[in-house]
Scaffold this active site. Structure first.
Site, mmCIF file in Angstrom:
data_model
loop_
_atom_site.group_PDB
_atom_site.id
_atom_site.type_symbol
_atom_site.label_atom_id
_atom_site.label_comp_id
_atom_site.label_asym_id
_atom_site.label_seq_id
_atom_site.Cartn_x
_atom_site.Cartn_y
_atom_site.Cartn_z
ATOM 1 N N LYS A 67 1.098 -1.162 -0.186
ATOM 2 C CA LYS A 67 0.275 -0.067 0.350
ATOM 3 C C LYS A 67 0.921 1.274 0.120
ATOM 4 O O LYS A 67 1.932 0.908 0.935
ATOM 5 C CB LYS A 67 -0.968 -0.130 0.624
ATOM 6 C CG LYS A 67 -1.890 1.400 0.452
ATOM 7 C CD LYS A 67 -3.609 1.229 2.156
ATOM 8 C CE LYS A 67 -3.164 1.528 3.262
ATOM 9 N NZ LYS A 67 -4.422 1.526 4.514
ATOM 10 N N ARG A 110 -12.067 -1.448 5.710
ATOM 11 C CA ARG A 110 -10.438 -2.418 6.023
ATOM 12 C C ARG A 110 -10.954 -1.920 7.444
ATOM 13 O O ARG A 110 -10.701 -2.314 8.216
ATOM 14 C CB ARG A 110 -9.605 -2.863 5.558
ATOM 15 C CG ARG A 110 -8.180 -2.112 5.394
ATOM 16 C CD ARG A 110 -7.644 -1.116 6.445
ATOM 17 N NE ARG A 110 -6.648 -0.698 6.579
ATOM 18 C CZ ARG A 110 -5.109 -0.431 7.610
ATOM 19 N NH1 ARG A 110 -6.267 0.209 8.205
ATOM 20 N NH2 ARG A 110 -4.370 -0.182 6.791
ATOM 21 N N GLN A 138 -13.039 8.465 7.502
ATOM 22 C CA GLN A 138 -12.954 7.347 7.879
ATOM 23 C C GLN A 138 -14.685 6.936 8.392
ATOM 24 O O GLN A 138 -15.227 6.025 8.838
ATOM 25 C CB GLN A 138 -12.458 7.274 8.939
ATOM 26 C CG GLN A 138 -11.010 7.180 8.813
ATOM 27 C CD GLN A 138 -10.206 5.952 7.287
ATOM 28 O OE1 GLN A 138 -10.556 5.321 7.539
ATOM 29 N NE2 GLN A 138 -9.129 6.660 6.576
ATOM 30 N N ASP A 159 -19.288 16.334 16.047
ATOM 31 C CA ASP A 159 -18.199 16.167 15.030
ATOM 32 C C ASP A 159 -17.855 18.205 15.629
ATOM 33 O O ASP A 159 -18.993 18.618 15.650
ATOM 34 C CB ASP A 159 -18.081 16.244 13.486
ATOM 35 C CG ASP A 159 -16.864 16.271 13.259
ATOM 36 O OD1 ASP A 159 -15.955 15.811 12.510
ATOM 37 O OD2 ASP A 159 -16.357 17.901 13.131
ATOM 38 N N GLY A 225 -8.805 6.862 15.961
ATOM 39 C CA GLY A 225 -7.342 7.762 15.041
ATOM 40 C C GLY A 225 -5.830 7.563 16.205
ATOM 41 O O GLY A 225 -5.184 8.622 14.787
HETATM 42 N N1 LIG Z 1 -6.792 2.917 12.531
HETATM 43 C C1 LIG Z 1 -6.515 2.616 11.553
HETATM 44 O O1 LIG Z 1 -6.515 1.761 10.385
HETATM 45 C C2 LIG Z 1 -6.521 3.687 10.785
HETATM 46 C C3 LIG Z 1 -7.101 4.088 9.348
HETATM 47 C C4 LIG Z 1 -7.041 5.133 9.000
HETATM 48 C C5 LIG Z 1 -6.737 6.413 9.235
HETATM 49 N N2 LIG Z 1 -6.553 6.341 10.450
HETATM 50 C C6 LIG Z 1 -7.048 8.164 11.171
HETATM 51 O O2 LIG Z 1 -8.061 7.510 11.909
HETATM 52 C C7 LIG Z 1 -7.959 9.421 12.181
HETATM 53 C C8 LIG Z 1 -9.645 10.066 11.194
HETATM 54 O O3 LIG Z 1 -9.162 10.129 10.304
HETATM 55 P P1 LIG Z 1 -10.356 10.291 8.746
HETATM 56 O O4 LIG Z 1 -9.301 10.564 7.205
HETATM 57 O O5 LIG Z 1 -11.719 11.036 8.899
HETATM 58 O O6 LIG Z 1 -9.840 11.925 9.205
HETATM 59 P P2 LIG Z 1 -10.089 13.803 8.708
HETATM 60 O O7 LIG Z 1 -9.271 14.521 8.910
HETATM 61 O O8 LIG Z 1 -10.706 13.533 7.654
HETATM 62 O O9 LIG Z 1 -11.045 14.047 9.680
HETATM 63 C C9 LIG Z 1 -11.677 13.781 10.742
HETATM 64 C C10 LIG Z 1 -12.666 14.817 11.647
HETATM 65 O O10 LIG Z 1 -12.249 14.557 13.207
HETATM 66 C C11 LIG Z 1 -12.853 15.890 13.741
HETATM 67 N N3 LIG Z 1 -12.124 16.018 14.765
HETATM 68 C C12 LIG Z 1 -11.011 16.421 15.084
HETATM 69 N N4 LIG Z 1 -11.384 16.926 17.235
HETATM 70 C C13 LIG Z 1 -12.488 16.215 17.216
HETATM 71 C C14 LIG Z 1 -12.817 16.378 18.650
HETATM 72 N N5 LIG Z 1 -11.937 16.649 19.754
HETATM 73 N N6 LIG Z 1 -13.976 15.982 18.990
HETATM 74 C C15 LIG Z 1 -15.265 15.249 17.644
HETATM 75 N N7 LIG Z 1 -14.878 15.728 16.425
HETATM 76 C C16 LIG Z 1 -13.585 16.104 16.197
HETATM 77 C C17 LIG Z 1 -12.384 16.890 13.015
HETATM 78 O O11 LIG Z 1 -13.515 18.001 12.325
HETATM 79 C C18 LIG Z 1 -12.877 15.639 11.482
HETATM 80 O O12 LIG Z 1 -13.866 16.080 10.670
HETATM 81 C C19 LIG Z 1 -7.242 10.282 11.204
HETATM 82 O O13 LIG Z 1 -6.242 10.462 12.696
HETATM 83 C C20 LIG Z 1 -6.393 8.482 10.593
HETATM 84 O O14 LIG Z 1 -4.925 9.188 10.471
HETATM 85 C C21 LIG Z 1 -6.505 5.805 11.376
#
Ligand SMILES: NC(=O)c1ccc[n+]([C@@H]2O[C@H](COP(=O)([O-])OP(=O)(O)OC[C@H]3O[C@@H](n4cnc5c(N)ncnc54)[C@H](O)[C@@H]3O)[C@@H](O)[C@H]2O)c1
Length: 328
Positions: A67, A110, A138, A159, A225
């Site tokens: 990936k 996934r 996500q 959010d 996250g």
């Molecule tokens: N575990 C995994 O396998 C995996 C895979 C992909 C992404 N991630 C992680 O998941 C997280 C989310 O990814 P995404 O692509 O959806 O991010 P994104 O940036 O598209 O969206 C994040 C959202 O969280 C909101 N947010 C931030 N702080 C907040 C709070 N205190 N209360 C409420 N809402 C809040 C923001 O306003 C935004 O809408 C990232 O940290 C990303 O790196 C994890």
């Protein structure tokens, strides 16, 4: 070589099937049957970017995977995606590239399916209410995963960005209508969490996004996250209340996730509080939920085996159904 877009992928796999694929990936990982070297990160300082390469191999499946995820935050200003990704599936019997799949969507699928797998294995059967914090990239697959594994009446979403929250709730009520659950915007994080049987956090926050004292007994949480040592969306209080703390990969979580590293450093928990990896529960080596009133926490950072097994399932289905674009 088969090229598979997001639309192609949606056509050939359901969330329920993705959950089963991710369960299988966790089983393979915990049985030591996947080779997942650490990911390689090359920084591109001139453009404030980084290129991440995540390789994996499962010999039993004769399949390898790479990936490529590129993180370029400045792309927002150029109207380009900030984290473009592709998944390259390699036939490990001959080294030929079998397929290139939309990696952004495979990741969303996934990652949602990992929460779905955790809830399917660890949550109470009679869950009625869900909560989701974070409505970014996500969020849609996280929401669908909880609906796919439990027959929920209602899911409250929160959010910090009210506009994004409203738009997300509107579009999800249409897209996920078939599950029959009421999807509502919560007034606050407390409002979302109160009474939730299932709770997902999917934010990049560095401060806890919910109050751990408000989570009800018997709840199951999936925290998606936090993947860097300073990132912490989980209120550490929940770890002191939890009867079980599970991971996708304990090693991967302990190498990067502030959600667990910060409470370890501050002495809120010790490694003795960890229960084990979900794959080991699936293999019958580690116990799952023991009582209905237990609080259970699952922390996932994502492992390459998830990408490989999910992408292989999609590829097999697409070949059967004649979906995708052939590129010779
Ligand atoms: N575990 C995994 O396998 C995996 C895979 C992909 C992404 N991630 C992680 O998941 C997280 C989310 O990814 P995404 O692509 O959806 O991010 P994104 O940036 O598209 O969206 C994040 C959202 O969280 C909101 N947010 C931030 N702080 C907040 C709070 N205190 N209360 C409420 N809402 C809040 C923001 O306003 C935004 O809408 C990232 O940290 C990303 O790196 C994890």
């Amino acid at each position: 070589m088969l090229l598979l877009s997001k639309e192609d992928i949606k056509e050939v796999i359901t969330m329920r099937e993705a959950v089963e694929a991710v369960k299988e990936s966790f089983r393979l990982f915990s049985a030591g049957k996947s080779n997942v070297p650490l990911r390689t990160n090359i920084n591109v300082p001139e453009h404030d970017g980084s290129m991440l390469f995540m390789p994996s191999l499962v010999e039993d499946l004769d399949m390898g995977c790479l990936k490529v995820v590129n993180v370029f935050p400045e792309n927002v200003k150029k109207g380009l995606p900030t984290t473009p990704a592709q998944v390259i599936l390699i036939d490990a019997s001959n080294g030929m590239v079998a397929s290139v799949l939309d990696g952004t969507y495979v990741t969303q699928l996934r990652t949602g399916a990992a929460s779905g797998a955790a809830f399917d294995v660890l949550a109470n059967k009679d869950c009625e209410k869900g909560a989701l914090i974070g409505t970014g990239g996500q969020a849609a697959t996280q929401l669908e995963a909880m609906l796919a594994v439990r027959d929920l009446e209602e899911v409250k979403i929160f959010d910090l960005n009210r506009e994004r929250l409203q738009a997300f709730v509107e579009s999800m009520n249409q897209e996920l209508d078939g599950y029959g659950a009421h999807i509502l915007a919560a007034e606050s994080s407390d409002d979302a969490v109160e009474d939730a049987d299932l709770l997902i956090c999917a934010t990049p926050s560095s401060t806890p996004v919910f109050d751990g004292n408000r989570v009800k007994d018997g709840a199951t949480l999936s925290c998606v996250g936090s993947y860097q040592p300073h990132m912490q969306e989980m209120d550490p209080v929940i770890l002191t209340r939890a009867s079980g703390i599970y991971f996708d990969s304990r090693e991967a979580v302990l190498s990067e996730a502030g959600d667990i590293l910060i409470p370890l450093e501050t002495g809120v928990i010790t490694e003795d509080d960890f229960t084990g990896d979900l794959g080991d529960v699936l293999l019958g080596n580690v116990e799952g939920r023991r009582a209905d009133d237990e609080i259970i926490v699952f922390k996932t950072v994502g492992i390459g085996t998830q990408d490989l097994v999910t992408a292989k399932k999609i590829y097999d289905r697409a070949v059967e159904a004649g979906v995708g674009t052939n590129w010779d």
